[in-house]
Design a protein around this motif. Structure first.
Motif, PDB file in Angstrom:
ATOM      1  N   VAL A   1       1.162  -0.940  -0.010  1.00  0.00           N
ATOM      2  CA  VAL A   1       0.100   0.188  -0.535  1.00  0.00           C
ATOM      3  C   VAL A   1       1.108   1.202  -0.046  1.00  0.00           C
ATOM      4  O   VAL A   1       0.347   2.878  -0.633  1.00  0.00           O
ATOM      5  CB  VAL A   1      -0.734  -0.238   0.982  1.00  0.00           C
ATOM      6  N   THR A   2       1.419   0.708   0.502  1.00  0.00           N
ATOM      7  CA  THR A   2       2.496   2.741   0.895  1.00  0.00           C
ATOM      8  C   THR A   2       3.627   2.350  -0.538  1.00  0.00           C
ATOM      9  O   THR A   2       3.501   3.516  -0.963  1.00  0.00           O
ATOM     10  CB  THR A   2       3.592   1.964   2.092  1.00  0.00           C
ATOM     11  N   ARG A   3       3.675   1.458  -1.367  1.00  0.00           N
ATOM     12  CA  ARG A   3       4.630   2.115  -2.488  1.00  0.00           C
ATOM     13  C   ARG A   3       4.130   2.395  -3.405  1.00  0.00           C
ATOM     14  O   ARG A   3       3.803   3.004  -4.225  1.00  0.00           O
ATOM     15  CB  ARG A   3       5.382   0.785  -3.138  1.00  0.00           C
ATOM     16  N   GLU A   4       2.350   1.853  -3.502  1.00  0.00           N
ATOM     17  CA  GLU A   4       1.320   2.699  -4.309  1.00  0.00           C
ATOM     18  C   GLU A   4       0.724   4.043  -4.556  1.00  0.00           C
ATOM     19  O   GLU A   4       1.093   4.083  -5.053  1.00  0.00           O
ATOM     20  CB  GLU A   4      -0.173   1.635  -4.462  1.00  0.00           C
ATOM     21  N   ALA A   5       0.913   4.122  -3.335  1.00  0.00           N
ATOM     22  CA  ALA A   5       0.893   5.483  -2.702  1.00  0.00           C
ATOM     23  C   ALA A   5       2.095   6.536  -3.167  1.00  0.00           C
ATOM     24  O   ALA A   5       1.174   7.504  -3.359  1.00  0.00           O
ATOM     25  CB  ALA A   5       0.084   5.468  -0.618  1.00  0.00           C
TER      26      ALA A   5
ATOM     27  N   GLU B   1       2.106   6.555  -6.606  1.00  0.00           N
ATOM     28  CA  GLU B   1       1.055   7.418  -7.529  1.00  0.00           C
ATOM     29  C   GLU B   1       0.635   9.047  -7.103  1.00  0.00           C
ATOM     30  O   GLU B   1       0.933  10.194  -8.059  1.00  0.00           O
ATOM     31  CB  GLU B   1      -0.785   7.078  -6.849  1.00  0.00           C
ATOM     32  N   THR B   2       1.401   9.637  -5.873  1.00  0.00           N
ATOM     33  CA  THR B   2       1.384  10.753  -5.849  1.00  0.00           C
ATOM     34  C   THR B   2       2.492  11.629  -6.525  1.00  0.00           C
ATOM     35  O   THR B   2       2.128  12.433  -7.183  1.00  0.00           O
ATOM     36  CB  THR B   2       1.973  10.996  -3.953  1.00  0.00           C
ATOM     37  N   PHE B   3       3.976  10.752  -6.467  1.00  0.00           N
ATOM     38  CA  PHE B   3       4.694  11.470  -6.985  1.00  0.00           C
ATOM     39  C   PHE B   3       5.173  11.335  -8.176  1.00  0.00           C
ATOM     40  O   PHE B   3       5.002  12.594  -8.991  1.00  0.00           O
ATOM     41  CB  PHE B   3       6.104  10.864  -6.976  1.00  0.00           C
ATOM     42  N   SER B   4       4.218  10.702  -9.204  1.00  0.00           N
ATOM     43  CA  SER B   4       3.620  10.793 -10.862  1.00  0.00           C
ATOM     44  C   SER B   4       2.399  11.698 -10.448  1.00  0.00           C
ATOM     45  O   SER B   4       2.947  12.326 -11.704  1.00  0.00           O
ATOM     46  CB  SER B   4       3.209   9.793 -11.009  1.00  0.00           C
ATOM     47  N   ARG B   5       2.032  11.715  -9.575  1.00  0.00           N
ATOM     48  CA  ARG B   5       0.148  13.397 -10.240  1.00  0.00           C
ATOM     49  C   ARG B   5       0.926  14.841  -9.618  1.00  0.00           C
ATOM     50  O   ARG B   5       0.216  15.542  -9.595  1.00  0.00           O
ATOM     51  CB  ARG B   5      -0.522  12.600  -9.361  1.00  0.00           C
ATOM     52  N   VAL B   6       1.872  14.441  -8.502  1.00  0.00           N
ATOM     53  CA  VAL B   6       2.435  15.954  -7.978  1.00  0.00           C
ATOM     54  C   VAL B   6       3.882  16.848  -8.185  1.00  0.00           C
ATOM     55  O   VAL B   6       4.016  16.095  -8.030  1.00  0.00           O
ATOM     56  CB  VAL B   6       1.807  15.677  -6.387  1.00  0.00           C
ATOM     57  N   SER B   7       3.331  17.758  -8.366  1.00  0.00           N
ATOM     58  CA  SER B   7       4.504  18.883  -8.466  1.00  0.00           C
ATOM     59  C   SER B   7       5.150  19.268  -7.143  1.00  0.00           C
ATOM     60  O   SER B   7       4.590  20.121  -6.080  1.00  0.00           O
ATOM     61  CB  SER B   7       4.472  19.947  -9.534  1.00  0.00           C
TER      62      SER B   7
ATOM     63  N   ILE C   1      13.149  15.828  -2.660  1.00  0.00           N
ATOM     64  CA  ILE C   1      12.838  14.882  -1.484  1.00  0.00           C
ATOM     65  C   ILE C   1      13.267  13.913  -1.558  1.00  0.00           C
ATOM     66  O   ILE C   1      13.606  13.139  -3.008  1.00  0.00           O
ATOM     67  CB  ILE C   1      10.748  14.485  -1.825  1.00  0.00           C
ATOM     68  N   GLU C   2      14.165  13.418  -0.177  1.00  0.00           N
ATOM     69  CA  GLU C   2      14.617  12.482  -0.204  1.00  0.00           C
ATOM     70  C   GLU C   2      14.248  11.527   0.221  1.00  0.00           C
ATOM     71  O   GLU C   2      13.495  11.642   1.518  1.00  0.00           O
ATOM     72  CB  GLU C   2      16.317  12.512   0.193  1.00  0.00           C
ATOM     73  N   LEU C   3      13.955  10.128  -0.774  1.00  0.00           N
ATOM     74  CA  LEU C   3      13.662   8.884   0.549  1.00  0.00           C
ATOM     75  C   LEU C   3      14.496   8.234   0.587  1.00  0.00           C
ATOM     76  O   LEU C   3      15.213   7.625   0.174  1.00  0.00           O
ATOM     77  CB  LEU C   3      12.827   8.277   0.052  1.00  0.00           C
ATOM     78  N   GLN C   4      14.669   7.470   2.365  1.00  0.00           N
ATOM     79  CA  GLN C   4      15.802   6.339   2.641  1.00  0.00           C
ATOM     80  C   GLN C   4      14.778   5.026   2.083  1.00  0.00           C
ATOM     81  O   GLN C   4      14.227   4.711   2.653  1.00  0.00           O
ATOM     82  CB  GLN C   4      15.679   6.628   4.370  1.00  0.00           C
ATOM     83  N   GLY C   5      15.721   4.088   1.556  1.00  0.00           N
ATOM     84  CA  GLY C   5      15.089   2.860   1.356  1.00  0.00           C
ATOM     85  C   GLY C   5      16.190   1.918   1.401  1.00  0.00           C
ATOM     86  O   GLY C   5      16.765   1.876   2.636  1.00  0.00           O
ATOM     87  N   ARG C   6      15.494   0.932   0.555  1.00  0.00           N
ATOM     88  CA  ARG C   6      16.412  -0.212   0.839  1.00  0.00           C
ATOM     89  C   ARG C   6      17.797  -0.161  -0.068  1.00  0.00           C
ATOM     90  O   ARG C   6      18.084   0.601  -1.064  1.00  0.00           O
ATOM     91  CB  ARG C   6      15.935  -1.400   0.578  1.00  0.00           C
ATOM     92  N   PRO C   7      18.756  -1.038  -0.166  1.00  0.00           N
ATOM     93  CA  PRO C   7      20.426  -0.987  -1.058  1.00  0.00           C
ATOM     94  C   PRO C   7      20.310  -1.049  -2.204  1.00  0.00           C
ATOM     95  O   PRO C   7      20.758  -0.693  -3.238  1.00  0.00           O
ATOM     96  CB  PRO C   7      20.802  -2.119  -0.649  1.00  0.00           C
ATOM     97  N   ASP C   8      18.710  -1.826  -2.231  1.00  0.00           N
ATOM     98  CA  ASP C   8      18.439  -2.130  -3.978  1.00  0.00           C
ATOM     99  C   ASP C   8      17.700  -0.765  -4.760  1.00  0.00           C
ATOM    100  O   ASP C   8      17.243  -1.117  -5.611  1.00  0.00           O
ATOM    101  CB  ASP C   8      18.349  -3.601  -4.156  1.00  0.00           C
ATOM    102  N   GLY C   9      17.409  -0.311  -4.192  1.00  0.00           N
ATOM    103  CA  GLY C   9      16.971   1.251  -4.418  1.00  0.00           C
ATOM    104  C   GLY C   9      15.018   1.194  -4.455  1.00  0.00           C
ATOM    105  O   GLY C   9      14.220   2.397  -4.144  1.00  0.00           O
ATOM    106  N   ARG C  10      14.829  -0.213  -3.611  1.00  0.00           N
ATOM    107  CA  ARG C  10      13.691  -0.089  -3.324  1.00  0.00           C
ATOM    108  C   ARG C  10      12.796   0.529  -2.205  1.00  0.00           C
ATOM    109  O   ARG C  10      13.456   0.276  -1.428  1.00  0.00           O
ATOM    110  CB  ARG C  10      12.878  -1.171  -4.227  1.00  0.00           C
ATOM    111  N   ILE C  11      12.057   0.634  -1.869  1.00  0.00           N
ATOM    112  CA  ILE C  11      11.785   1.482  -0.933  1.00  0.00           C
ATOM    113  C   ILE C  11      10.830   0.777   0.228  1.00  0.00           C
ATOM    114  O   ILE C  11      10.347  -0.039  -0.623  1.00  0.00           O
ATOM    115  CB  ILE C  11      10.695   3.147  -1.073  1.00  0.00           C
TER     116      ILE C  11
END
Length: 986
Positions: free
Chosen positions: A958-962, A965-971, A976-986
């Motif tokens: 659910v978090t990935r989907e939200a 969708e948010t980053f693809s539709r909102v300017s 904004i920096e996101l801390q995720g896994r080493p492979d780049g996935r959140i």
């Protein structure tokens, strides 16, 4: 318009009046147009008020009296608040004087729906009761008494029903029919009356309303019973001889003549605003402004489209006076005149307006307090209710936002501006900031700049040409110079210079030999907030008993603007004059300036004035001065005063700042007071300063354990200072300190790592908070009052008791968590584990009980309207149900928690400006509810999963989907920096 006061709007079918035509009242003969009162008696709406058993046939005085009692008791059950003043009476203008041939008043009459929702006058109630009587087959007479006071009653012939009377109704005893006006009766010379005639019943219907017995007393729960309202004659207690000054109107007889009844009003029943606009000095129609006036008058009116008007120009150009003139023309003198200097003061102004409206409707004063002040959250809740009041009505209203000088780009200020939506709704903004004019032009508002007065204007007033540079074309200075010349007989200097406000203050001081007190009162007023202030109250602060008389003299000299509040004179000084007074006093006599500031701030009424009415500039001037680098009035005065006077100045400034907020701003002021004041000589002031500094530490989430411990010690020292004092204020302050001390202890306990020790400390906090709450109740109810442990406060107790009780809710919640933590380390199934879980459950029950009781109290206080304090209780219940699920495994409680959080969020959104307002996105309370709702939703996802890993996957999906969708539709405004896994996935 066909009749005075008859506005119209399009219904889509027919054009119908929004309000009834106004009733003309002659000052010297109120009964002259009494016949027209029959036109306001309505049966198309009042039949709904008639009890069902009053539609059957009846006969005889006994049956008639019983039916009248049923009708009266039905009206009484509506709990209508009584209004002593008519709704917006407007004196006859030249047109009405010519039409009616004399001086009088146009009085707006409330329709049936407006009357039963209240407030209502005796005339409104009599007209509604007459309509109910006609529906119940009775024949009403309206009795209008003109002396000793104007009063309306209802008289009923009760020997037989209206349907069988025809023209057989006997003449009312003691009255003779007026020639040429069938159905209107005047007193006969023989002096007889209704007394002893069992066929007639006189009813003072006004007693059915909730009418306070004495001025200033609260309204009773319900009106007087029928036995108190039933009379045998027109003379009432204290009104002997009234029957000789009465007119009777036979409604039925008049209605059968060509004088047709009015069509009942339609649309929203209760107007948004009942409060009156302040009275400004006489408006001068300057020749060069006639075109501007005519242009603006074409924008305001009950039948005209909604409008926002911006009046901008230099200070003193008469913006406020012109705004008041337009506002009075908009809705019969009703409206709000608000200080809009910044968002905080506009919030306070809206809150005060809403409080006045609630008082006018229900006879309710603001919430009672013992030793505490109404906080900023109360203001936000009332301001939000005020804006909803305006947005939810279809009736006309007018709001003036005066001195709107902060930049229009500020979201907080923009969000507080009412939005006119339907005909007759008007907002008038006065400002010196040209950015408001630019905003108005781009928004389609009516924007007008007020130019300086021209030479023809000065010539009309007889001012010499050399005064032109001093008055600088400003009506404010011009009118004051003329008033001083004509009423104080001062001589204008040959070379007045260019400082117009300074010139006026100089001329006023020249007249002090005639009225010595005006200078004293003027100096006090110059340091007060720029709001209307009670003249007698100002006189008390100055230790004078002639405040109103001096205030009237200053108003006559156009140096202050007068208005009236509940019949009392209030005065307000323009900022230009106030600045001139302060500047001259500091320059010529600094000791006098210090004395004025000390007197104003040392008086309880003076401090209350700053707490209630000071805008950011007025309060900032005390602290920092008007200009950058300039010392504030208090630092400047304290630097030259003796230590005690200086210490009291700093203490009073801290007292004001703490109650106005932010609380942290009081800390340096209280600190200076503690350095200067002798505790033996000033125990209360020193104790409050110590408690105030401790409160700053408590409210700072970053305070260290050492700072919290020191703060508790400071409170303990303050309570020791207060212990020998027996007066109520010292006892109240001591109890405030006691509660604060244990709230700090709760904060310290929350940082304790040992759960067993933490549990013991929290248990002690709860015990002490109960004792503190009970002590508050005894301060309110009396030392000998029986206080039952665990009993919640009653609605009659004040906010200090409610807040002391509310403190327990969060403490019980913390104790529940620590009891569960202790249970977790006990063996499964052990007796000790069961005991601890039972304690946790009991703690949660106690916490929710407190939240629910306080919620009910606040629903009563805020009439069920959304409010931050009410939302806090709802959110608190959501916390409790959440922890029942998390700690006790009652997963079904998560649904309750989600719903409660949604309700709290809805209330907070409404208070923040509505779901569509951009302010909602940045509102801290709304964000907290949203974050907690997310927390509950995550718990629900886990609760619905049989495997923890499955729950984690659900949440991550659910978090990935939200996020996608948010980053693809909102300017977004920035990276904004996101801390995720080493492979780049959140």
């Amino acid at each position: 318009m066909a009749d005075a006061g008859q506005g119209r709007f399009e219904t889509g079918m027919d054009s119908m009046p929004e309000t009834w035509p106004d009733w003309p009242v002659f000052w010297d003969n109120p009964g002259e147009h009494a016949r027209e009162l029959a036109r306001y008696v309505d049966t198309t709406q009042t039949w709904r008020l008639v009890p069902v058993n009053c539609f059957s046939p009846w006969y005889g005085p006994q049956a008639g009296s019983e039916r009248a009692e049923l009708l009266y008791e039905e009206l009484r059950s509506r709990r209508i608040p009584y209004s002593h003043e008519p709704w917006n009476p407007v004196p006859f203008g030249p047109e009405e004087q010519a039409r009616y041939g004399g001086a009088g008043t146009l009085q707006r009459v409330r329709g049936p729906n407006e009357t039963i929702q209240g407030p209502a006058t005796c005339l409104d109630l009599a007209l509604v009761f007459a309509g109910m009587a006609m529906c119940a087959d009775m024949r009403p007479f309206i009795a209008l008494q003109s002396a000793p006071v104007l009063h309306a009653l209802v008289v009923l012939p009760i020997q037989r029903a209206r349907s069988v009377q025809g023209d057989k109704v006997p003449d009312p005893p003691g009255f003779t029919e007026r020639p040429g006006e069938p159905g209107v009766w005047d007193p006969a010379p023989d002096g007889s009356s209704f007394a002893g005639d069992g066929n007639w019943l006189v009813i003072d219907v006004s007693l059915a309303a909730r009418n306070p017995p004495l001025s200033g007393m609260p309204l009773p729960e319900i009106g007087a019973p029928f036995s108190a309202a039933k009379r045998e004659e027109l003379d009432l207690p204290g009104m002997e001889g009234a029957s000789r000054n009465s007119t009777l109107v036979d409604v039925d007889r008049v209605r059968r003549t060509p004088l047709e009844p009015y069509v009942p009003p339609v649309g929203s029943a209760v107007p948004a605003i009942y409060g009156y606009l302040p009275t400004f000095p006489s408006f001068i129609d300057y020749p060069t402004r006639q075109e501007l006036l005519a242009d603006l008058h074409d924008v305001v009116g009950a039948a005209l489209p909604p409008a926002t008007i911006v009046l901008h120009g230099e200070p003193g150009r008469g913006k406020s006076m012109l705004a008041a003139r337009l506002a009075v023309a908009a809705d019969h003198g009703c409206g709000w005149f608000l200080n809009a200097t910044d968002d905080k003061i506009l919030t306070r102004s809206l809150a005060q307006a809403e409080n006045q409206e609630l008082g006018k409707r229900a006879g309710l004063a603001g919430p009672a307090m013992h030793g505490e002040g109404v906080d900023a959250i109360e203001d936000r809740g009332l301001a939000s209710a005020a804006l909803r009041r305006l947005s939810e009505t279809g009736q006309p209203w007018v709001v003036v936002l005066d001195n709107c000088d902060s930049p229009p780009g500020l979201a907080g200020l923009r969000g507080l501006i009412p939005r006119p939506r339907t005909n007759g709704q008007v907002v008038i903004i006065t400002t010196k900031d040209p950015d408001w004019a630019r905003l108005g032009e781009s928004s389609g508002w009516k924007v007008r700049e007020l130019p300086p007065l021209g030479q023809p204007d000065l010539e009309k007033l007889g001012l010499a040409s050399q005064t032109g540079s001093a008055v600088y074309g400003t009506p404010l200075i011009t009118q004051a110079v003329v008033a001083l010349r004509e009423r104080a007989a001062v001589t204008l200097p040959a070379q007045p210079g260019t400082d117009g406000p300074g010139l006026v203050w100089h001329l006023l001081r020249m007249s002090q030999h005639r009225w010595p007190a005006i200078g004293e009162l003027a100096r006090l007023l110059a340091w007060c907030p720029p709001e209307p202030i009670d003249a007698d109250l100002l006189g008390e602060i100055g230790e004078r008993g002639d405040g109103e008389a001096v205030g009237r003299r200053l108003a006559e000299l156009s140096f202050v603007s007068p208005s009236f509040n509940a019949g009392r004179l209030t005065v307000q000084m323009h900022r230009l004059f106030a600045a001139a007074v302060r500047r001259q006093t500091w320059h010529d006599n600094p000791e006098m300036a210090i004395g004025v500031i000390s007197r104003l701030l040392s008086a309880e009424q003076g401090r209350a004035t700053f707490i209630a009415a000071a805008d950011s500039k007025a309060l900032g001037r005390l602290e920092h001065g008007d200009e950058a680098g300039e010392p504030g009035d208090v630092p400047r005065a304290a630097a030259s005063a003796d230590p005690s006077t200086a210490g009291l100045l700093w203490y009073n400034l801290g007292h004001i700042r703490e109650r106005r907020g932010p609380v942290a701003g009081s800390d340096p002021h209280f600190d200076k007071a503690l350095q200067l004041l002798d505790p033996e000589q000033y125990p209360c002031e020193v104790a409050e300063s110590m408690i105030g500094r401790a409160r700053v530490v408590y409210q700072n989430a970053q305070s260290s354990a050492d700072q919290l411990t020191q703060a508790r010690a400071q409170v303990a020292a303050a309570r020791d200072l207060l212990a020998p004092l027996a007066d109520s204020s010292a006892r109240e302050l001591r109890e405030q300190g006691n509660a604060l001390s244990w709230l700090i202890a709760r904060r310290i306990a929350g940082r304790e790592r040992n759960p067993r020790k933490r549990a013991g400390e929290l248990a002690e906090v709860i015990e002490q908070l109960w004792l503190s709450y009970e002590a508050r109740l005894r301060l309110i109810r009396g030392a000998d009052a029986a206080i039952e442990r665990g009993a919640p406060p009653a609605p009659s107790d004040d906010l200090s008791a409610e807040r002391a009780y509310y403190n327990l809710s969060g403490t019980y919640l913390e104790l529940a968590k620590v009891h569960h933590e202790l249970a977790e380390v006990e063996p499964p199934g052990s007796e000790r584990r069961r005991e601890l879980l039972t304690l946790a459950s009991d703690d949660l029950v106690n916490s929710r009980t407190v939240y629910q009781h306080v919620r009910r109290l606040r629903e009563i206080r805020y009439r069920g309207q959304p409010h931050p304090h009410l939302a806090a209780c709802v959110q608190g219940e959501a916390y409790v149900t959440y922890y029942r699920a998390i700690l006790l495994g009652e997963h079904g409680a998560l649904i309750d928690s989600f719903e409660l959080t949604a309700e709290a969020m809805r209330q907070r959104q409404i208070v923040a400006g509505g779901p569509d307002s951009p302010a909602v996105l940045t509102n801290g309370d709304v964000q907290k509810s949203g974050q907690f709702m997310l927390k509950v939703a995550i718990a629900m996802l886990f609760a619905g999963s049989s495997r923890p890993s499955s729950g984690v996957e659900n949440v991550m999906d659910v978090t990935r989907e939200a996020l996608a969708e948010t980053f693809s539709r909102v300017s977004w405004p920035g990276p904004i920096e996101l801390q995720g896994r080493p492979d780049g996935r959140i």
